[in-house]
Design a protein around this motif. Structure first.
Motif, short mmCIF file in Angstrom:
data_model
loop_
_atom_site.label_atom_id
_atom_site.label_comp_id
_atom_site.label_asym_id
_atom_site.label_seq_id
_atom_site.Cartn_x
_atom_site.Cartn_y
_atom_site.Cartn_z
N ASN A 52 -4.43 7.54 -3.50
CA ASN A 52 -4.85 6.64 -4.58
C ASN A 52 -4.22 7.08 -5.89
O ASN A 52 -4.23 8.26 -6.22
CB ASN A 52 -6.37 6.66 -4.73
N ILE A 53 -3.67 6.12 -6.62
CA ILE A 53 -3.09 6.41 -7.94
C ILE A 53 -3.97 5.74 -9.00
O ILE A 53 -4.28 4.56 -8.90
CB ILE A 53 -1.65 5.92 -8.04
N PHE A 54 -4.39 6.55 -9.97
CA PHE A 54 -5.32 6.10 -11.01
C PHE A 54 -4.67 6.23 -12.39
O PHE A 54 -3.87 7.14 -12.63
CB PHE A 54 -6.58 6.97 -11.04
N HIS B 260 -14.76 2.64 -5.41
CA HIS B 260 -14.10 1.37 -5.09
C HIS B 260 -12.78 1.61 -4.35
O HIS B 260 -12.54 1.02 -3.29
CB HIS B 260 -13.86 0.58 -6.38
N GLU B 261 -11.95 2.47 -4.91
CA GLU B 261 -10.64 2.69 -4.28
C GLU B 261 -10.78 3.40 -2.94
O GLU B 261 -10.04 3.12 -1.99
CB GLU B 261 -9.72 3.48 -5.21
N TYR B 262 -11.75 4.31 -2.82
CA TYR B 262 -11.96 4.95 -1.52
C TYR B 262 -12.43 3.94 -0.48
O TYR B 262 -11.95 3.94 0.67
CB TYR B 262 -12.96 6.11 -1.62
N PHE B 263 -13.37 3.07 -0.86
CA PHE B 263 -13.90 2.10 0.10
C PHE B 263 -12.83 1.15 0.62
O PHE B 263 -12.93 0.61 1.72
CB PHE B 263 -15.05 1.30 -0.51
N HIS B 264 -11.77 0.96 -0.18
CA HIS B 264 -10.66 0.13 0.28
C HIS B 264 -10.01 0.69 1.55
O HIS B 264 -9.30 -0.05 2.24
CB HIS B 264 -9.59 0.03 -0.82
N ASN B 265 -10.22 1.97 1.85
CA ASN B 265 -9.59 2.53 3.05
C ASN B 265 -9.88 1.68 4.28
O ASN B 265 -9.04 1.54 5.16
CB ASN B 265 -10.05 3.97 3.29
N TRP B 266 -11.08 1.10 4.33
CA TRP B 266 -11.40 0.17 5.41
C TRP B 266 -11.31 -1.28 4.97
O TRP B 266 -10.66 -2.09 5.62
CB TRP B 266 -12.79 0.49 6.00
N SER B 267 -11.95 -1.61 3.85
CA SER B 267 -11.95 -3.01 3.41
C SER B 267 -10.74 -3.27 2.51
O SER B 267 -10.85 -3.39 1.30
CB SER B 267 -13.26 -3.35 2.69
N GLY B 268 -9.56 -3.33 3.15
CA GLY B 268 -8.33 -3.57 2.42
C GLY B 268 -7.13 -2.87 3.03
O GLY B 268 -6.02 -3.40 3.01
N ASN B 269 -7.35 -1.67 3.61
CA ASN B 269 -6.23 -0.92 4.20
C ASN B 269 -6.22 -1.04 5.72
O ASN B 269 -5.29 -1.59 6.30
CB ASN B 269 -6.30 0.55 3.78
N ALA C 281 -6.63 1.44 -11.19
CA ALA C 281 -6.46 2.32 -10.04
C ALA C 281 -5.91 1.50 -8.88
O ALA C 281 -6.04 0.27 -8.86
CB ALA C 281 -7.78 2.98 -9.67
N MET C 282 -5.33 2.18 -7.89
CA MET C 282 -4.72 1.51 -6.75
C MET C 282 -5.02 2.28 -5.47
O MET C 282 -4.89 3.49 -5.42
CB MET C 282 -3.20 1.41 -6.98
N GLU C 283 -5.41 1.53 -4.43
CA GLU C 283 -5.97 2.12 -3.22
C GLU C 283 -4.93 2.51 -2.18
O GLU C 283 -5.26 2.60 -0.99
CB GLU C 283 -6.95 1.14 -2.58
N LEU D 228 0.81 -1.22 0.00
CA LEU D 228 0.00 0.00 0.00
C LEU D 228 0.84 1.27 0.00
O LEU D 228 0.30 2.37 0.06
CB LEU D 228 -0.94 0.01 1.21
N PHE D 229 2.16 1.12 -0.09
CA PHE D 229 3.03 2.30 -0.14
C PHE D 229 2.85 3.01 -1.48
O PHE D 229 2.65 2.40 -2.52
CB PHE D 229 4.49 1.90 0.04
N ALA D 230 2.96 4.35 -1.44
CA ALA D 230 2.87 5.13 -2.68
C ALA D 230 3.78 6.34 -2.60
O ALA D 230 3.99 6.92 -1.53
CB ALA D 230 1.43 5.57 -2.94
N LEU D 231 4.31 6.72 -3.75
CA LEU D 231 5.12 7.94 -3.90
C LEU D 231 4.86 8.49 -5.29
O LEU D 231 4.81 7.74 -6.27
CB LEU D 231 6.60 7.62 -3.72
N VAL D 232 4.69 9.81 -5.36
CA VAL D 232 4.54 10.49 -6.65
C VAL D 232 5.37 11.77 -6.59
O VAL D 232 5.31 12.51 -5.60
CB VAL D 232 3.06 10.83 -6.96
#
Length: 623
Positions: free
Chosen positions: A275-277, A303-312, A268-270, A192-196
């Motif tokens: 989130n990166i799309f 979908h990607e926002y909901f991952h904040n709980w169901s996935g993150n 897209a990625m949560e 779940l790491f991200a850098l831009v």
């Protein structure tokens, strides 16, 4: 270059990690021809793995190791082992820090996995196993850590520096460079790491949560796309409100960001808070985008926002449990889209896609269970079975427990496992415990591949005023298993009288009649349900709302299909009856043409369509 042969990985061989990472401190120095990654890992022995200090084996690919320190002591080549895919060191105590510096080459990373540079921008994609291409790490979802990330780059070319969490500091550096530090206070796995880092423009807004916290919202895009972001921002705010109202889930950071990138190898990625799309999944403008394009953006943002709980906040223990986060989140985004638009049309779209594509996957050589038993390459299991069928499995739990029972189960699941990496069994257990239910047989949906077939026959006794439905379930052999045990198949149904009205339903042994629509559970290979006080032979409306991902067969006549199309109170079944009737009529016309006969269209299809078109009470999108 990796030299070892790929090997099969089995769910049954899962073992917890020998070590855990409590804190991850990263510093990225980004340059045009290379990048340096400095990592400090605050680690400890995993108490679940018993006594002793086994070697610490870290994942790493395509990394040039420049230095490694263990407990503040520099290590020489003799103090560690290095292969194409691992760095092995020997800890001397149960708690310690490990510092490494590696050189990587984002500018030549054409796999778009890990940290890569494309179109003048640095970007990451770490799911499923991309983080090991950034630094040496325990790159597995059950190792969760708090991350602090500092990004350093040349300011003119890369004015925007982003990572997970909240921004805590930034400033100018030397030689025209600048830096920014981000802190994510919530534990997460490395995927779940991200850098831009890049030259991006931003659309800003804010959202007030249910506890009156103000959250900054930002969508970053390449400059030419700045006029196509408003719909995504509106969709994000709708998603945040819906998740509060429907699941009681409040956003947890001070800022939520979406970055739209033209060169991104997934939809897209949560990543937590960032989130990166792919740009195609974010951009829409009313003057040029269709309704379908707007709905697609709305669904992907949700979908990607909901991952904040169901996935993150609650993630999967291992990649065999991928559907734990993806199937559940697809179910959640489908519910959101149904509430935002036409629920019937959304269900029709989902089922049409499932029948056309996922059923074919189930019937082919790549058929696999929602939770597979083994894999060689995890990327092969980002499939319709894991996502769409996984969503249907969650939907069946919702059908069996009811909306209130499902909400109790999801509340318990999130509360019990917040900050943990868990399994599909943990999800089922929370649903069971919250409702006093037994879902042990239901779990076969996670372990058995294939699309079940459900054949239904009827019997009416006019003298006794009873109507019986007999269900026979079977499942074809799949590559993993020939013999299948009976599934739990929830069948939503109703019975229509001669005027098309629903009949109050009472099964043998029940004291009073209930609603005109109900759910029965088919749990055996053959099972009969008998309804009493049925004054005339009814017409069954079966599998309402497509309550289970099965192939249903019932010997409907054309007159009966026409009647369902005209009268069924279930919108999905009206559509489905219309599809069956229309296909039969088309096949008849084809036969007439092939036989050289004059074409004669069955008037029943016209009559049924006329009824639907003239009923102003119906959902217009369905019509």
């Amino acid at each position: 270059m990796r030299t070892e042969q790929p090997k099969m990985i089995y769910l049954k061989d899962y073992q917890a990690p020998d070590y855990l990472i409590d804190e991850t401190h990263l510093t990225f120095e980004l340059f045009e021809d290379h990048s340096l990654v400095h990592a400090q890992l605050v680690m400890r022995r995993n108490p679940e793995r018993g006594a002793g200090l086994p070697p610490l084996v870290l994942d790493g690919q395509q990394l040039e190791l420049l230095s490694v320190n263990l407990a503040d002591q520099p290590l020489t080549d003799a103090d560690y082992q290095l292969t194409d895919s691992h760095l092995t060191v020997q800890p001397k105590s149960e708690t310690f820090t490990l510092d490494t510096t590696v050189k990587i080459h984002p500018e030549t990373n054409t796999a778009l996995e890990g940290l890569y540079k494309s179109s003048g921008m640095f970007c990451t994609q770490c799911e499923a196993e991309g983080f090991r291409k950034i630094t040496y790490y325990l790159d597995r979802p059950d190792v969760m850590s708090v991350f602090t990330t500092t990004v350093i780059a040349e300011q003119h070319s890369y004015p925007v520096l982003l990572s997970n969490g909240n921004p805590i500091a930034s400033g100018p550096g030397e030689d025209g460079r600048h830096w920014a530090t981000w802190e994510d206070p919530f534990k997460k796995p490395a995927y779940l790491f991200a850098l831009v880092a890049g030259d991006l423009w931003c659309v800003e807004d804010s959202f007030t949560t249910m506890t009156n916290r103000e959250v900054a919202l930002r969508i970053y895009v390449e400059p030419e796309n700045i006029d196509k972001c408003q719909h995504a921002m509106t969709s994000l705010k709708k998603s945040m409100r819906w998740d509060e109202e429907t699941y009681g889930r409040e956003y947890d950071l001070d800022i939520f960001m979406i970055v739209a990138v033209n060169d991104f190898n997934m939809g897209a990625m949560e990543n937590k808070g960032l989130n990166i799309f792919n740009s195609s999944a974010v951009l829409a403008r009313a003057e040029t985008a269709t309704d379908a394009a707007h709905q697609r953006v709305e669904a992907i943002v949700a979908h990607e926002y909901f991952h904040n709980w169901s996935g993150n906040r609650v993630t999967c223990r291992d990649w065999f449990q991928l559907s734990l986060k993806e199937g559940f989140t697809v179910f959640r985004d489908s519910g959101f889209s149904a509430d935002m638009n036409s629920a019937t049309v959304k269900r029709i779209q989902d089922v049409a896609y499932l029948r056309t594509h996922q059923f074919a996957e189930d019937a082919g050589p790549m058929a696999h269970a929602v939770r597979p038993d083994s894999f060689i390459e995890i990327s092969n299991f980002y499939t319709l079975t894991v996502y769409e069928k996984g969503s249907e499995v969650v939907g069946m739990i919702h059908t069996l427990l009811g909306a209130e029972g499902f909400r109790k189960g999801s509340d318990l699941y999130f509360d019990r496992h917040d900050g943990q990496a868990v399994t599909c069994d943990d999800f089922i257990k929370a649903m069971e415990d919250a409702n006093g239910a037994d879902l042990s047989q239901f779990k076969r949906w996670y372990s058995q591949a294939g699309t079940p077939r459900l054949a239904v026959s009827e019997a009416y006794d006019a003298a006794a005023k009873t109507y019986s439905l007999t269900f026979r379930q079977s499942c074809p052999p799949t590559p993993d298993k020939v013999e299948k045990l009976p599934f739990v198949i929830p069948v939503a149904l109703g019975l229509l009288d001669g005027q098309g009205a629903g009949i109050a339903l009472r099964l043998t042994g029940e004291a009073t009649a209930g609603d005109t629509s109900r759910v029965i559970s088919v749990t055996e290979a053959e099972q009969t349900f008998t309804f009493v006080d049925i004054a005339e032979k009814p017409l069954p409306s079966l599998l309402r709302g497509f309550s289970a991902p099965v192939k249903l067969s019932f010997p409907y006549s054309r007159d009966q299909l026409m009647f369902l199309m005209q009268h069924d109170s279930d919108g999905f079944n009206r559509w489905d009856a219309g599809q069956q009737l229309a296909v039969q009529v088309l096949q008849e016309l084809i036969g007439q043409h092939q036989a050289g006969q004059p074409l004669k269209l069955d008037q029943r299809l016209i009559d049924a369509l006329r009824t639907v078109l003239s009923d102003e009470r119906l959902d217009q999108a369905m019509v």
